[in-house]
Design a protein around this motif. Sequence first.
Motif, PDB file in Angstrom:
ATOM      1  N   ASN A  87       0.807  -1.231   0.000  1.00  0.00           N
ATOM      2  CA  ASN A  87       0.000   0.000   0.000  1.00  0.00           C
ATOM      3  C   ASN A  87       0.837   1.276   0.000  1.00  0.00           C
ATOM      4  O   ASN A  87       0.302   2.361   0.142  1.00  0.00           O
ATOM      5  CB  ASN A  87      -0.977   0.001   1.188  1.00  0.00           C
ATOM      6  N   LEU A  88       2.170   1.131  -0.181  1.00  0.00           N
ATOM      7  CA  LEU A  88       3.018   2.334  -0.278  1.00  0.00           C
ATOM      8  C   LEU A  88       3.254   2.637  -1.753  1.00  0.00           C
ATOM      9  O   LEU A  88       3.554   1.730  -2.535  1.00  0.00           O
ATOM     10  CB  LEU A  88       4.361   2.090   0.442  1.00  0.00           C
ATOM     11  N   ASP A  89       3.127   3.926  -2.126  1.00  0.00           N
ATOM     12  CA  ASP A  89       3.398   4.303  -3.517  1.00  0.00           C
ATOM     13  C   ASP A  89       4.796   3.835  -3.903  1.00  0.00           C
ATOM     14  O   ASP A  89       5.696   3.773  -3.060  1.00  0.00           O
ATOM     15  CB  ASP A  89       3.353   5.832  -3.659  1.00  0.00           C
ATOM     16  N   THR A  90       4.985   3.585  -5.193  1.00  0.00           N
ATOM     17  CA  THR A  90       6.312   3.134  -5.628  1.00  0.00           C
ATOM     18  C   THR A  90       7.250   4.316  -5.851  1.00  0.00           C
ATOM     19  O   THR A  90       8.466   4.160  -5.849  1.00  0.00           O
ATOM     20  CB  THR A  90       6.204   2.299  -6.927  1.00  0.00           C
ATOM     21  N   ASP A  91       6.661   5.517  -6.036  1.00  0.00           N
ATOM     22  CA  ASP A  91       7.491   6.699  -6.275  1.00  0.00           C
ATOM     23  C   ASP A  91       7.814   7.347  -4.920  1.00  0.00           C
ATOM     24  O   ASP A  91       7.015   8.105  -4.378  1.00  0.00           O
ATOM     25  CB  ASP A  91       6.700   7.659  -7.176  1.00  0.00           C
ATOM     26  N   THR A  92       8.993   7.013  -4.390  1.00  0.00           N
ATOM     27  CA  THR A  92       9.293   7.428  -3.011  1.00  0.00           C
ATOM     28  C   THR A  92      10.649   8.132  -2.909  1.00  0.00           C
ATOM     29  O   THR A  92      11.538   7.906  -3.727  1.00  0.00           O
ATOM     30  CB  THR A  92       9.339   6.205  -2.060  1.00  0.00           C
ATOM     31  N   SER A 111       6.388   8.576   0.431  1.00  0.00           N
ATOM     32  CA  SER A 111       5.834   8.805  -0.896  1.00  0.00           C
ATOM     33  C   SER A 111       6.157  10.245  -1.326  1.00  0.00           C
ATOM     34  O   SER A 111       6.078  11.176  -0.515  1.00  0.00           O
ATOM     35  CB  SER A 111       4.322   8.615  -0.859  1.00  0.00           C
ATOM     36  N   LYS A 112       6.481  10.420  -2.603  1.00  0.00           N
ATOM     37  CA  LYS A 112       6.770  11.773  -3.114  1.00  0.00           C
ATOM     38  C   LYS A 112       5.535  12.666  -3.089  1.00  0.00           C
ATOM     39  O   LYS A 112       5.642  13.885  -3.169  1.00  0.00           O
ATOM     40  CB  LYS A 112       7.338  11.683  -4.538  1.00  0.00           C
ATOM     41  N   LYS A 113       4.378  12.034  -2.954  1.00  0.00           N
ATOM     42  CA  LYS A 113       3.128  12.816  -2.932  1.00  0.00           C
ATOM     43  C   LYS A 113       3.022  13.735  -1.726  1.00  0.00           C
ATOM     44  O   LYS A 113       2.326  14.733  -1.765  1.00  0.00           O
ATOM     45  CB  LYS A 113       1.946  11.851  -2.817  1.00  0.00           C
ATOM     46  N   TYR A 114       3.671  13.344  -0.610  1.00  0.00           N
ATOM     47  CA  TYR A 114       3.333  14.009   0.652  1.00  0.00           C
ATOM     48  C   TYR A 114       4.360  15.024   1.144  1.00  0.00           C
ATOM     49  O   TYR A 114       4.174  15.620   2.200  1.00  0.00           O
ATOM     50  CB  TYR A 114       3.037  12.953   1.727  1.00  0.00           C
TER      51      TYR A 114
END
Length: 193
Positions: A87-92, A111-114
């Motif tokens: 459940n962790l994004d792959t783009d980290t 995650s790069k999203k956060y």
Amino acid sequence: MKALKDKILAEGTIIGSKILKVDSFLNHQIDINLFNEIGKEFKKRYANQEITKILTVEASGIGIACIAAQYFDNVPVVFAKKHEAANLDTDTYEVDVFSFTKNKTYKVRTSKKYINSNDKILIIDDFLANGNAALGLIEIVRQAKAEVVGVGIVIEKAFQSGRNVIEKEGVKVESLAIIESIKDNEVTFQMSR
Ligand code: G4P
């Protein structure tokens, strides 16, 4: 922070010459009243600083960061993960951290999203020993091109090198209790703290 130091003296136990066990209020059972006082104290130390997010690392940092965030206008808390999970994004953002306590290297990721380049990040953690966990979090913030506002620590062990390591990075450390030494089964705090 007097309430914290009193709690350490009342309930902390010592393992060997370097490890302070504080399972009864910080690392296993959690004292919510004390955590609220800790949150308020962090806010006091970072008053007037713009902070958009708090970053910590699992596991013990999460509870501290979440309660503290409530005193920083409920800014989001992001925690670096120590384990890969479906459940962790792959783009980290990813960094290796060496743990002296466990004598092994582990990866932490977010995650790069956060975290983004506009963020002004306060890093919070339970202990500062050799500084590697905090250094890893600083590196993650820098990978994101965000700003590290500071590192806030609940218990610092001044006889280990953590503070030097972090200050060398140009980052200010605020610790709520600073332990000068652990000797003959007794904890001594730094005078002014
Ligand atoms: P460093 O991050 O400062 O370099 O320290 P080190 O590798 O030595 O510490 C690894 C783990 O041990 C960290 O938790 C750290 O918070 C914790 N630790 C270090 N010194 C003490 C101590 O004197 N007492 C206690 N109770 N913990 C200490 P972790 O493995 O990430 O654990 P958790 O957050 O999952 O609980």
